[in-house]
Design a protein around this motif. Structure first.
Motif, short mmCIF file in Angstrom:
data_model
loop_
_atom_site.label_atom_id
_atom_site.label_comp_id
_atom_site.label_asym_id
_atom_site.label_seq_id
_atom_site.Cartn_x
_atom_site.Cartn_y
_atom_site.Cartn_z
N THR A 72 0.56 -2.87 -6.47
CA THR A 72 0.26 -2.66 -5.06
C THR A 72 -0.09 -4.00 -4.45
O THR A 72 0.15 -5.04 -5.07
N TRP A 73 -0.69 -4.00 -3.29
CA TRP A 73 -1.05 -5.25 -2.63
C TRP A 73 -2.16 -5.95 -3.41
O TRP A 73 -2.95 -5.32 -4.11
N ILE A 74 -2.22 -7.27 -3.28
CA ILE A 74 -3.22 -8.07 -3.99
C ILE A 74 -4.61 -7.62 -3.53
O ILE A 74 -4.92 -7.63 -2.35
N GLY A 75 -5.41 -7.19 -4.47
CA GLY A 75 -6.75 -6.71 -4.17
C GLY A 75 -6.85 -5.20 -4.07
O GLY A 75 -7.94 -4.65 -3.98
N GLY A 76 -5.72 -4.52 -4.09
CA GLY A 76 -5.73 -3.06 -3.94
C GLY A 76 -5.60 -2.30 -5.24
O GLY A 76 -5.68 -1.07 -5.26
N GLY A 77 -5.42 -3.01 -6.35
CA GLY A 77 -5.17 -2.36 -7.64
C GLY A 77 -6.33 -1.53 -8.14
O GLY A 77 -6.13 -0.43 -8.67
N GLU A 78 -7.54 -2.02 -7.99
CA GLU A 78 -8.70 -1.30 -8.50
C GLU A 78 -8.86 0.06 -7.81
O GLU A 78 -9.08 1.09 -8.46
N GLN A 79 -8.69 0.07 -6.49
CA GLN A 79 -8.82 1.32 -5.74
C GLN A 79 -7.67 2.27 -6.06
O GLN A 79 -7.87 3.48 -6.20
N LEU A 80 -6.47 1.72 -6.22
CA LEU A 80 -5.31 2.56 -6.55
C LEU A 80 -5.53 3.24 -7.89
O LEU A 80 -5.26 4.44 -8.04
N GLN A 81 -6.06 2.50 -8.87
CA GLN A 81 -6.31 3.07 -10.20
C GLN A 81 -7.40 4.13 -10.13
O GLN A 81 -7.30 5.17 -10.78
N LYS A 82 -8.41 3.88 -9.32
CA LYS A 82 -9.50 4.84 -9.17
C LYS A 82 -9.00 6.13 -8.50
O LYS A 82 -9.34 7.23 -8.92
N ASP A 83 -8.18 5.98 -7.45
CA ASP A 83 -7.67 7.14 -6.71
C ASP A 83 -6.66 7.95 -7.53
O ASP A 83 -6.61 9.18 -7.42
N TYR A 84 -5.87 7.26 -8.36
CA TYR A 84 -4.81 7.92 -9.12
C TYR A 84 -4.88 7.46 -10.58
O TYR A 84 -4.12 6.60 -11.01
N ALA A 137 0.81 -1.22 0.00
CA ALA A 137 0.00 0.00 0.00
C ALA A 137 0.84 1.27 0.00
O ALA A 137 0.30 2.37 -0.13
N GLY A 138 2.15 1.14 0.09
CA GLY A 138 3.02 2.31 -0.08
C GLY A 138 2.83 2.93 -1.45
O GLY A 138 3.14 4.10 -1.68
N ALA A 139 2.28 2.15 -2.39
CA ALA A 139 1.97 2.65 -3.73
C ALA A 139 0.98 3.81 -3.67
O ALA A 139 0.94 4.65 -4.57
N GLN A 140 0.18 3.86 -2.61
CA GLN A 140 -0.74 5.00 -2.43
C GLN A 140 0.04 6.30 -2.32
O GLN A 140 -0.36 7.32 -2.88
N LEU A 141 1.15 6.28 -1.59
CA LEU A 141 1.98 7.49 -1.45
C LEU A 141 2.67 7.83 -2.76
O LEU A 141 2.81 9.00 -3.11
N ILE A 142 3.09 6.81 -3.49
CA ILE A 142 3.70 7.04 -4.81
C ILE A 142 2.65 7.68 -5.73
O ILE A 142 2.94 8.64 -6.44
N GLY A 143 1.44 7.15 -5.70
CA GLY A 143 0.36 7.70 -6.52
C GLY A 143 0.05 9.14 -6.14
O GLY A 143 -0.08 10.00 -7.00
N LYS A 144 -0.05 9.40 -4.85
CA LYS A 144 -0.37 10.75 -4.37
C LYS A 144 0.73 11.75 -4.76
O LYS A 144 0.44 12.90 -5.11
N SER A 145 1.97 11.32 -4.74
CA SER A 145 3.08 12.22 -5.07
C SER A 145 3.14 12.56 -6.55
O SER A 145 3.73 13.57 -6.93
N GLY A 146 2.55 11.71 -7.40
CA GLY A 146 2.56 11.96 -8.85
C GLY A 146 3.83 11.55 -9.55
O GLY A 146 3.95 11.70 -10.77
N ILE A 147 4.80 10.99 -8.82
CA ILE A 147 6.10 10.67 -9.43
C ILE A 147 6.03 9.49 -10.40
O ILE A 147 6.94 9.30 -11.21
N ALA A 148 4.96 8.70 -10.34
CA ALA A 148 4.84 7.53 -11.22
C ALA A 148 3.73 7.71 -12.25
O ALA A 148 3.35 6.74 -12.92
N ASP A 149 3.24 8.92 -12.42
CA ASP A 149 2.20 9.16 -13.43
C ASP A 149 2.66 8.66 -14.80
O ASP A 149 3.78 8.94 -15.23
N GLY A 150 1.79 7.88 -15.45
CA GLY A 150 2.11 7.34 -16.77
C GLY A 150 2.97 6.09 -16.73
O GLY A 150 3.29 5.53 -17.77
N HIS A 151 3.34 5.64 -15.55
CA HIS A 151 4.21 4.45 -15.42
C HIS A 151 3.44 3.28 -14.82
O HIS A 151 2.44 3.46 -14.13
N LYS A 152 3.97 2.08 -15.07
CA LYS A 152 3.39 0.88 -14.48
C LYS A 152 3.70 0.85 -12.98
O LYS A 152 4.78 1.26 -12.55
#
Length: 197
Positions: A176-188, A158-173
């Motif tokens: 995250t944790w198993i089952g968390g991908g859908e929410q991560l994509q929705k949030d970022y 779930a540290g990927a949430q912080l990466i997503g929030k920071s914007g440093i991985a925008d446009g990149h693959k």
């Protein structure tokens, strides 16, 4: 003789026999009576900061999963077979105050956001509840700032949430944790979330 008197005599006998002087026949074995050498385990095992080595930074915050900090430290702090240090491994938190992990342990950071040295890699761990972290501008801004100097900025679960929030991985693959991908994509939505590797 009453029952309690018998118990008292038995207890007194046991007490006296346990405290008998056994030093009368004490023999010294020279093999085991060598001079004791005082050692300081902290300085013996403490790895000095070497500015010539790559520096691995482990981000910490209250509620962090301690295994994600400890496991990363364990991997990168290991020396070579001949004892050579390969990396500086440091922990970083917003302040110098001890942080409390999800499991209740207290970790004292080596550095704060203000005095953190230049990093080669920044590891962003996770917590079961990332709400406080993704809404902490100081943590998010620290990740953005350090990403400009690091060769690698990586997250765990779930540290990927912080990466997503920071914007440093925008446009990149990103994963995250198993089952968390859908929410991560929705949030970022600018992330390219991979649910399967």
């Amino acid at each position: 003789m009453k029952k309690y008197e018998i118990i008292m005599i038995i207890c007194a006998t046991i007490f006296i026999s346990c405290n008998a002087d056994k030093s009368k026949t004490k023999e010294e074995n020279p093999e085991f009576t060598k001079t004791k050498v005082k050692t300081d385990t902290l300085t013996k095992h403490l790895k000095p900061f070497n500015p010539e080595l790559p520096t691995i930074g482990l981000l910490m915050y209250n509620g962090v999963l301690q295994s994600e900090v400890i496991a990363t430290s364990d991997v990168f702090a290991k020396p070579t077979e001949d004892g050579k240090q390969l990396f500086n491994v440091i922990s970083i938190a917003e302040t110098e105050n001890p942080i409390t992990t999800e499991e209740g342990m207290h970790f004292v950071p080596d550095y704060t956001f203000k005095d953190c040295p230049k990093l080669t890699a920044l590891f962003v761990p996770s917590a079961y509840d990332m709400y406080a972290q993704v809404h902490n501008e100081k943590i998010v801004n620290f990740i953005k700032k350090k990403n400009k100097e690091t060769k690698y900025t990586v997250s765990n679960c779930a540290g990927a949430q912080l990466i997503g929030k920071s914007g440093i991985a925008d446009g990149h693959k990103i994963v995250t944790w198993i089952g968390g991908g859908e929410q991560l994509q929705k949030d970022y939505p600018n992330l390219n979330v991979q649910n399967e590797v």
